[in-house]
Scaffold this motif. Sequence first.
Motif, PDB file in Angstrom:
ATOM      1  N   UNK A 169       0.834  -1.218   0.000  1.00  0.00           N
ATOM      2  CA  UNK A 169       0.000   0.000   0.000  1.00  0.00           C
ATOM      3  C   UNK A 169       0.859   1.255   0.000  1.00  0.00           C
ATOM      4  N   UNK A 170       0.324   2.331  -0.513  1.00  0.00           N
ATOM      5  CA  UNK A 170       0.971   3.632  -0.461  1.00  0.00           C
ATOM      6  C   UNK A 170      -0.048   4.683  -0.063  1.00  0.00           C
ATOM      7  N   UNK A 171       0.451   5.808   0.437  1.00  0.00           N
ATOM      8  CA  UNK A 171      -0.418   6.929   0.792  1.00  0.00           C
ATOM      9  C   UNK A 171      -1.117   7.446  -0.466  1.00  0.00           C
ATOM     10  N   UNK A 172      -2.280   8.089  -0.320  1.00  0.00           N
ATOM     11  CA  UNK A 172      -2.913   8.702  -1.488  1.00  0.00           C
ATOM     12  C   UNK A 172      -1.964   9.734  -2.109  1.00  0.00           C
ATOM     13  N   UNK A 173      -1.981   9.814  -3.431  1.00  0.00           N
ATOM     14  CA  UNK A 173      -1.089  10.719  -4.162  1.00  0.00           C
ATOM     15  C   UNK A 173      -1.156  12.143  -3.597  1.00  0.00           C
ATOM     16  N   UNK A 174      -2.357  12.602  -3.354  1.00  0.00           N
ATOM     17  CA  UNK A 174      -2.574  13.977  -2.901  1.00  0.00           C
ATOM     18  C   UNK A 174      -2.000  14.264  -1.525  1.00  0.00           C
ATOM     19  N   UNK A 175      -1.685  13.211  -0.771  1.00  0.00           N
ATOM     20  CA  UNK A 175      -1.106  13.412   0.566  1.00  0.00           C
ATOM     21  C   UNK A 175       0.396  13.638   0.509  1.00  0.00           C
ATOM     22  N   UNK A 183       1.651  22.731   1.751  1.00  0.00           N
ATOM     23  CA  UNK A 183       0.445  22.961   2.547  1.00  0.00           C
ATOM     24  C   UNK A 183       0.568  22.099   3.776  1.00  0.00           C
ATOM     25  N   UNK A 184       0.731  22.693   4.937  1.00  0.00           N
ATOM     26  CA  UNK A 184       0.910  21.839   6.110  1.00  0.00           C
ATOM     27  C   UNK A 184      -0.389  21.069   6.389  1.00  0.00           C
ATOM     28  N   UNK A 185      -0.237  19.923   7.059  1.00  0.00           N
ATOM     29  CA  UNK A 185      -1.341  18.976   7.192  1.00  0.00           C
ATOM     30  C   UNK A 185      -2.268  19.339   8.351  1.00  0.00           C
ATOM     31  N   UNK A 186      -3.542  19.479   8.048  1.00  0.00           N
ATOM     32  CA  UNK A 186      -4.542  19.632   9.107  1.00  0.00           C
ATOM     33  C   UNK A 186      -4.795  18.240   9.701  1.00  0.00           C
ATOM     34  N   UNK A 187      -5.421  18.162  10.868  1.00  0.00           N
ATOM     35  CA  UNK A 187      -5.772  16.841  11.420  1.00  0.00           C
ATOM     36  C   UNK A 187      -6.592  16.017  10.417  1.00  0.00           C
ATOM     37  N   UNK A 190      -4.302  14.546   7.794  1.00  0.00           N
ATOM     38  CA  UNK A 190      -3.559  13.387   8.344  1.00  0.00           C
ATOM     39  C   UNK A 190      -4.460  12.144   8.343  1.00  0.00           C
ATOM     40  N   UNK A 191      -5.704  12.310   8.749  1.00  0.00           N
ATOM     41  CA  UNK A 191      -6.642  11.174   8.722  1.00  0.00           C
ATOM     42  C   UNK A 191      -6.782  10.628   7.301  1.00  0.00           C
ATOM     43  N   UNK A 192      -6.925  11.540   6.335  1.00  0.00           N
ATOM     44  CA  UNK A 192      -7.065  11.120   4.936  1.00  0.00           C
ATOM     45  C   UNK A 192      -5.810  10.374   4.475  1.00  0.00           C
TER      46      UNK A 192
ATOM     47  N   UNK B  86       1.070  12.456  12.305  1.00  0.00           N
ATOM     48  CA  UNK B  86       0.216  11.259  12.425  1.00  0.00           C
ATOM     49  C   UNK B  86       0.446  10.577  13.781  1.00  0.00           C
ATOM     50  N   UNK B  87       1.719  10.412  14.145  1.00  0.00           N
ATOM     51  CA  UNK B  87       2.033   9.772  15.431  1.00  0.00           C
ATOM     52  C   UNK B  87       1.358  10.533  16.570  1.00  0.00           C
TER      53      UNK B  87
END
Lengths: 247, 247
Positions: A169-175, A183-187, A190-192, B86-87
């Motif tokens: 598996x890999x993270x979604x491309x957009x992540x 663009x820093x990650x909102x909570x 991170x869930x996505x 994430x952690x």
Amino acid sequence: MLEILKNRGTVRNYSEKEVDETLLNNLLEASFQASTTGNMQLYSVVVTRDQAGKERLSPLHFNQPQIINAPVVLTFCADFNRFSLWCEQRNAVPGYANFQSFMTAAIDAIIVAQTFCVAAESKGLGICYMGTTTYTAAGIIDALNLPKLVVPVTTLTVGYPKVPPAHSDRLPLGSVIHYEKYQDYTPEAIDIAFSYKESLEESKRYMEINKKETLAQIFTDIRYTKANNETFSTAFMEVLKKQGFLS
Amino acid sequence: MLEILKNRGTVRNYSEKEVDETLLNNLLEASFQASTTGNMQLYSVVVTRDQAGKERLSPLHFNQPQIINAPVVLTFCADFNRFSLWCEQRNAVPGYANFQSFMTAAIDAIIVAQTFCVAAESKGLGICYMGTTTYTAAGIIDALNLPKLVVPVTTLTVGYPKVPPAHSDRLPLGSVIHYEKYQDYTPEAIDIAFSYKESLEESKRYMEINKKETLAQIFTDIRYTKANNETFSTAFMEVLKKQGFLS
């Protein structure tokens, strides 16, 4: 070509089939044509095929079985030794005993290692990267007689797969991709990013076996701990000093 | 496949033809399937297509024209920010604010960058690595808004070649590969390694233009000087501290 890249997976278990010397050289030759800083080729590759050599390397890779099991082990080194010797022999004063030069050579070495992987996989071989290389670089330097200005940065085990590699598996491309600015990650972001990985049966099994309440704890508490990372950081800094890349 | 790898060359001059967004995503998706430490994917890619973005990056790459000239510029970053967030969000305490974790993430990022290159070249695109990325990382961090635990490690310019790439010389295979142990280079081995490169008309022309008695002096006195390497070493160490990878 893209299909080969997309359907690949790591191979840790190899068949008895040998890797022919001509094929290996052909793959290395192809990978040496990859980009390299100023066409300096700041890397060396140490080929280990002998049982004795594998046994010396095995504990340095925490006895992960693929070192002994693989017909070929390749240690990719950042190498400013060869280039500096040339400079000295040609009335030029090399200025590469510093951290930036280590980074340059390390990047060169990883570029070659990864090109080798793609080349090898296109010929039906399988590979596994040994992240342990930067943890135990001091021991590898001893085992392979690496001189100053040479530091191992990664190791590949190479052979024909015993079973076809599993796709992982890999993270979604957009992540992973950012447009124009990070663009820093909102909570929520991170869930996505991690929800698919967390939903996998394999992830749930790891959590059960290790009695952890989240998948992230498997990484922080077991696989890549702060204590280990700090120990390995100090050790690798010492290696860079000893090999002449840090004053 | 091996023929593509063997016949490739760096492309610094691009045609007007745009790089389609679907193709770019397809190439990135293929490259994200490359090996990554513990399947953590410790990298981010910042895509620059806007003229304003390229103009911000251009001086950070010493105004080399390919930044403005290429339809797409990709900055590959070692990224432990996303994973650490994430952690924290999953009741796990990340321990990645250290040098070993930087090395791990940097290796992940370079593996992806090089896989992207191979994928892109297989589709007729051309690439150029910008080694300037680690020289001016502090400026790139500002330009791209990179948060702590994110450090740019390399940059690619990407586009369709204006003219087919030139094949460039490489050291003899035997000068780069070592069997079982590193064999340090004798003066004769150094001559063997570099004599072809020194014999090239291009090398002789560089020496004439720059009034240098050896090709090695072009590297030590002009292209990769001790003074620059030391300045860039200090700057990159500062970046690692500022981004939280060195205490």
